[in-house]
Each structure stands twice: as C-alpha cells, then as structure tokens.
Design a protein around this motif. Structure first.
Motif, PDB file in Angstrom:
ATOM      1  N   LEU A 141       0.737  -1.160   0.101  1.00  0.00           N
ATOM      2  CA  LEU A 141       0.179   0.109  -0.009  1.00  0.00           C
ATOM      3  C   LEU A 141       0.882   1.102   0.000  1.00  0.00           C
ATOM      4  O   LEU A 141       0.491   2.343  -0.710  1.00  0.00           O
ATOM      5  CB  LEU A 141      -0.974   0.119   1.283  1.00  0.00           C
ATOM      6  CG  LEU A 141      -1.988  -0.871   1.132  1.00  0.00           C
ATOM      7  CD1 LEU A 141      -2.790  -1.090   2.260  1.00  0.00           C
ATOM      8  CD2 LEU A 141      -3.289  -0.303   0.048  1.00  0.00           C
ATOM      9  N   ARG A 142       1.796   1.262   0.757  1.00  0.00           N
ATOM     10  CA  ARG A 142       2.854   2.373   0.660  1.00  0.00           C
ATOM     11  C   ARG A 142       3.371   2.701  -0.665  1.00  0.00           C
ATOM     12  O   ARG A 142       4.077   3.896  -0.775  1.00  0.00           O
ATOM     13  CB  ARG A 142       4.099   2.087   1.967  1.00  0.00           C
ATOM     14  CG  ARG A 142       3.497   2.129   3.462  1.00  0.00           C
ATOM     15  CD  ARG A 142       4.565   2.085   4.174  1.00  0.00           C
ATOM     16  NE  ARG A 142       4.249   2.464   5.432  1.00  0.00           N
ATOM     17  CZ  ARG A 142       4.799   2.193   6.512  1.00  0.00           C
ATOM     18  NH1 ARG A 142       6.122   1.614   6.519  1.00  0.00           N
ATOM     19  NH2 ARG A 142       4.459   2.411   7.829  1.00  0.00           N
ATOM     20  N   ALA A 143       3.668   1.602  -1.464  1.00  0.00           N
ATOM     21  CA  ALA A 143       4.136   1.878  -2.811  1.00  0.00           C
ATOM     22  C   ALA A 143       3.356   2.582  -3.908  1.00  0.00           C
ATOM     23  O   ALA A 143       3.587   2.900  -4.805  1.00  0.00           O
ATOM     24  CB  ALA A 143       4.456   0.463  -3.403  1.00  0.00           C
ATOM     25  N   ARG A 147      -3.126   9.088  -4.633  1.00  0.00           N
ATOM     26  CA  ARG A 147      -4.241   9.076  -5.007  1.00  0.00           C
ATOM     27  C   ARG A 147      -4.862   7.487  -4.928  1.00  0.00           C
ATOM     28  O   ARG A 147      -6.340   7.304  -4.542  1.00  0.00           O
ATOM     29  CB  ARG A 147      -4.745   9.755  -6.582  1.00  0.00           C
ATOM     30  CG  ARG A 147      -5.859   9.685  -7.428  1.00  0.00           C
ATOM     31  CD  ARG A 147      -7.084  10.095  -6.299  1.00  0.00           C
ATOM     32  NE  ARG A 147      -6.806  11.674  -6.123  1.00  0.00           N
ATOM     33  CZ  ARG A 147      -7.265  12.472  -6.932  1.00  0.00           C
ATOM     34  NH1 ARG A 147      -7.653  11.935  -8.010  1.00  0.00           N
ATOM     35  NH2 ARG A 147      -6.986  13.923  -6.867  1.00  0.00           N
ATOM     36  N   GLN A 148      -4.178   6.609  -5.457  1.00  0.00           N
ATOM     37  CA  GLN A 148      -4.397   5.240  -5.329  1.00  0.00           C
ATOM     38  C   GLN A 148      -4.665   5.036  -4.022  1.00  0.00           C
ATOM     39  O   GLN A 148      -5.646   4.039  -3.624  1.00  0.00           O
ATOM     40  CB  GLN A 148      -3.060   4.400  -6.033  1.00  0.00           C
ATOM     41  CG  GLN A 148      -3.270   4.610  -7.451  1.00  0.00           C
ATOM     42  CD  GLN A 148      -1.783   3.942  -7.989  1.00  0.00           C
ATOM     43  OE1 GLN A 148      -0.903   3.523  -7.444  1.00  0.00           O
ATOM     44  NE2 GLN A 148      -1.933   3.454  -9.352  1.00  0.00           N
ATOM     45  N   ARG A 149      -3.773   5.298  -2.918  1.00  0.00           N
ATOM     46  CA  ARG A 149      -4.165   4.587  -1.532  1.00  0.00           C
ATOM     47  C   ARG A 149      -5.522   5.422  -1.128  1.00  0.00           C
ATOM     48  O   ARG A 149      -6.149   4.759  -0.461  1.00  0.00           O
ATOM     49  CB  ARG A 149      -2.882   5.490  -0.563  1.00  0.00           C
ATOM     50  CG  ARG A 149      -1.656   4.479  -0.823  1.00  0.00           C
ATOM     51  CD  ARG A 149      -0.860   4.795   0.631  1.00  0.00           C
ATOM     52  NE  ARG A 149      -0.608   6.170   0.547  1.00  0.00           N
ATOM     53  CZ  ARG A 149       0.645   6.703   0.004  1.00  0.00           C
ATOM     54  NH1 ARG A 149       1.312   6.196  -0.899  1.00  0.00           N
ATOM     55  NH2 ARG A 149       0.661   7.975  -0.027  1.00  0.00           N
ATOM     56  N   ASP A 150      -5.760   6.453  -1.374  1.00  0.00           N
ATOM     57  CA  ASP A 150      -7.049   7.351  -1.119  1.00  0.00           C
ATOM     58  C   ASP A 150      -8.366   6.277  -1.478  1.00  0.00           C
ATOM     59  O   ASP A 150      -9.124   6.270  -0.791  1.00  0.00           O
ATOM     60  CB  ASP A 150      -7.315   8.741  -1.560  1.00  0.00           C
ATOM     61  CG  ASP A 150      -6.539   9.768  -1.038  1.00  0.00           C
ATOM     62  OD1 ASP A 150      -5.876   9.527   0.144  1.00  0.00           O
ATOM     63  OD2 ASP A 150      -6.202  10.697  -1.655  1.00  0.00           O
ATOM     64  N   LEU A 154     -10.868   4.435   0.738  1.00  0.00           N
ATOM     65  CA  LEU A 154     -12.304   4.611   0.992  1.00  0.00           C
ATOM     66  C   LEU A 154     -13.147   3.509   0.131  1.00  0.00           C
ATOM     67  O   LEU A 154     -14.132   2.980   0.871  1.00  0.00           O
ATOM     68  CB  LEU A 154     -12.580   5.903  -0.276  1.00  0.00           C
ATOM     69  CG  LEU A 154     -12.119   7.127   0.569  1.00  0.00           C
ATOM     70  CD1 LEU A 154     -12.231   8.402  -0.559  1.00  0.00           C
ATOM     71  CD2 LEU A 154     -12.662   7.698   1.730  1.00  0.00           C
ATOM     72  N   ARG A 155     -12.401   2.679  -0.581  1.00  0.00           N
ATOM     73  CA  ARG A 155     -13.547   1.566  -1.313  1.00  0.00           C
ATOM     74  C   ARG A 155     -13.289   0.463  -0.419  1.00  0.00           C
ATOM     75  O   ARG A 155     -14.338  -0.073  -0.267  1.00  0.00           O
ATOM     76  CB  ARG A 155     -12.855   1.380  -2.729  1.00  0.00           C
ATOM     77  CG  ARG A 155     -12.966   2.471  -3.706  1.00  0.00           C
ATOM     78  CD  ARG A 155     -14.520   2.501  -4.270  1.00  0.00           C
ATOM     79  NE  ARG A 155     -14.807   1.183  -5.102  1.00  0.00           N
ATOM     80  CZ  ARG A 155     -15.768   0.394  -4.797  1.00  0.00           C
ATOM     81  NH1 ARG A 155     -16.455   0.582  -3.522  1.00  0.00           N
ATOM     82  NH2 ARG A 155     -16.013  -0.587  -5.498  1.00  0.00           N
ATOM     83  N   VAL A 176     -12.586   7.037 -10.531  1.00  0.00           N
ATOM     84  CA  VAL A 176     -12.271   6.006  -9.561  1.00  0.00           C
ATOM     85  C   VAL A 176     -12.251   4.561 -10.058  1.00  0.00           C
ATOM     86  O   VAL A 176     -10.965   3.900  -9.319  1.00  0.00           O
ATOM     87  CB  VAL A 176     -13.520   6.098  -8.599  1.00  0.00           C
ATOM     88  CG1 VAL A 176     -13.579   5.120  -7.620  1.00  0.00           C
ATOM     89  CG2 VAL A 176     -13.679   7.534  -7.826  1.00  0.00           C
ATOM     90  N   ARG A 177     -12.834   4.272 -11.002  1.00  0.00           N
ATOM     91  CA  ARG A 177     -12.763   2.807 -11.336  1.00  0.00           C
ATOM     92  C   ARG A 177     -11.357   2.596 -12.023  1.00  0.00           C
ATOM     93  O   ARG A 177     -10.761   1.445 -11.696  1.00  0.00           O
ATOM     94  CB  ARG A 177     -13.962   2.481 -12.283  1.00  0.00           C
ATOM     95  CG  ARG A 177     -15.246   2.267 -11.745  1.00  0.00           C
ATOM     96  CD  ARG A 177     -16.247   1.749 -12.530  1.00  0.00           C
ATOM     97  NE  ARG A 177     -16.614   2.764 -13.787  1.00  0.00           N
ATOM     98  CZ  ARG A 177     -17.773   3.654 -13.661  1.00  0.00           C
ATOM     99  NH1 ARG A 177     -18.486   3.512 -12.400  1.00  0.00           N
ATOM    100  NH2 ARG A 177     -17.847   4.466 -14.592  1.00  0.00           N
TER     101      ARG A 177
END
Length: 200
Positions: A141-143, A147-150, A154-155, A176-177
């Motif tokens: 996740l840190r990689a 924006r991808q982490r956000d 959220l999802r 988003v998709r």
C-alpha cells in the motif's frame, strides 16, 4: 458538482464581496461567499461522516470540518484558482483530520494501519502468517500513489461506493474505477510477482 459551477459568475460573487470568517465573532457559514456556501451544503455531511470514521468522535469530526470551512472562507478566492477545487479540499480535509487526531493524542484510521485487524489476526489459524501477510500488504500500500491509496482506503477499508468515493476525491466515477483498477494491478504485482504477467 463541477469545478466550473464553483467559479465566481457575477460581480456579487467576486473576492471583493467576500466577508472573511476570520473576523471576530463572524459566523463561518453566514460569512461564506455564495459558491462556497453551496459547496459547504453539498459536501459537509459526507465530510463529517468521513472525519467521524477517522476520529471516532462526532463532535471532533464536526470541529475538524468546521475548521476546514473557516480556512476555506479565508482563502476561497485563491482556492478557486486551483485546477480541481474538490480534490484540493479533500487534501485539506485529510490534513485537518490528522492534525486534530494528533491534538487529541489519537491516530486516524489510515489504511496501512487498518491492515492489522487485531481480531482477525488473533482468530487466524496461523497468527504469525497473518501478521506476515498484513506486513506485506502494508508495504504494498505504501508503494501506491497517494491518489491510489485514497481510493483503496475509501473503497476497501471504509466501504464507500464508487460514487461516494468520486464525490469525496473530486473526480468522476470512471476515474475512480480506473485508479482502482491500476491500484489493484499494482498490488497484485507486488504481492504475487509470480503472476505479474497475468491480466487481472
């Protein structure tokens, strides 16, 4: 709400007509310019809901969001010059939540930390393997890009729908998709390199 709808459209909406909420005794809602007031009405509920999930306290969540809009009222003319107003405000909201959590000696529910579900780890047949898997996911996740982490947060950790995520981040549902698809592909590549060449 599109960014175009937030831009000043008449002299009455120009920065010179804005009464800054920094004035002593000013009500942050009544002292907002009309376009910011509309933005406030449209987004405040979802902002408070997000902040409450992170802070675990309704009053703290409302305080963080109210502080955010007080800040926006003081700098709204400058904010309107941003490429994406909603995306800028989302970043400001995250920072407000983090600042308030630190002031309360708490930690917000960041997605990297949520990977370590204590109940799930303890209940696992192999807790050591569960921890190792959680560490691997956290590193992956840190990689990701912010924006991808956000989107992932959220999802998958907060349970927001695609439409809700789009509204919070200031992007389209299609955006988003797309981000979600690339984030998942990147995570699979990091977590399962043997299948890197396979299409998701």
């Amino acid at each position: 709400m599109s960014e175009e709808s937030l831009a000043p459209s008449s002299p009455s909406d120009s920065p010179s007509e804005v009464v800054a909420s920094a004035e002593i005794g000013a009500d942050p809602v009544t002292s907002m310019p009309l376009d910011l007031s509309a933005f406030h009405q449209y987004h405040r509920t979802e902002y408070v809901q997000y902040a409450e999930r992170q802070l675990g306290c309704r009053s703290d969540a409302e305080e963080a969001v109210d502080q955010l809009f007080e800040q926006l009222a003081r700098t709204w003319a400058e904010v309107l010059r941003k490429e994406n107003v909603a995306a800028y405000v989302w970043q400001a909201l995250k920072h407000r939540v983090i600042d308030l959590a630190r002031a309360r000696n708490r930690r917000p529910r960041l997605c990297e930390a949520q990977v370590f579900d204590t109940v799930g780890v303890v209940a696992a047949e192999d807790p050591i393997a569960a921890v190792e898997n959680a560490l691997a996911v956290r590193q992956a996740l840190r990689a990701l890009s912010e924006r991808q982490r956000d989107v992932a947060h959220l999802r998958y950790f907060e349970g927001y729908s695609t439409a809700e995520t789009a509204s919070l981040l200031g992007i389209s549902p299609a955006g988003v998709r797309s981000i979600e698809r690339y984030a998942l592909r990147h995570l699979r590549r990091l977590l399962d390199p043997e299948h890197e060449g396979e299409t998701p």
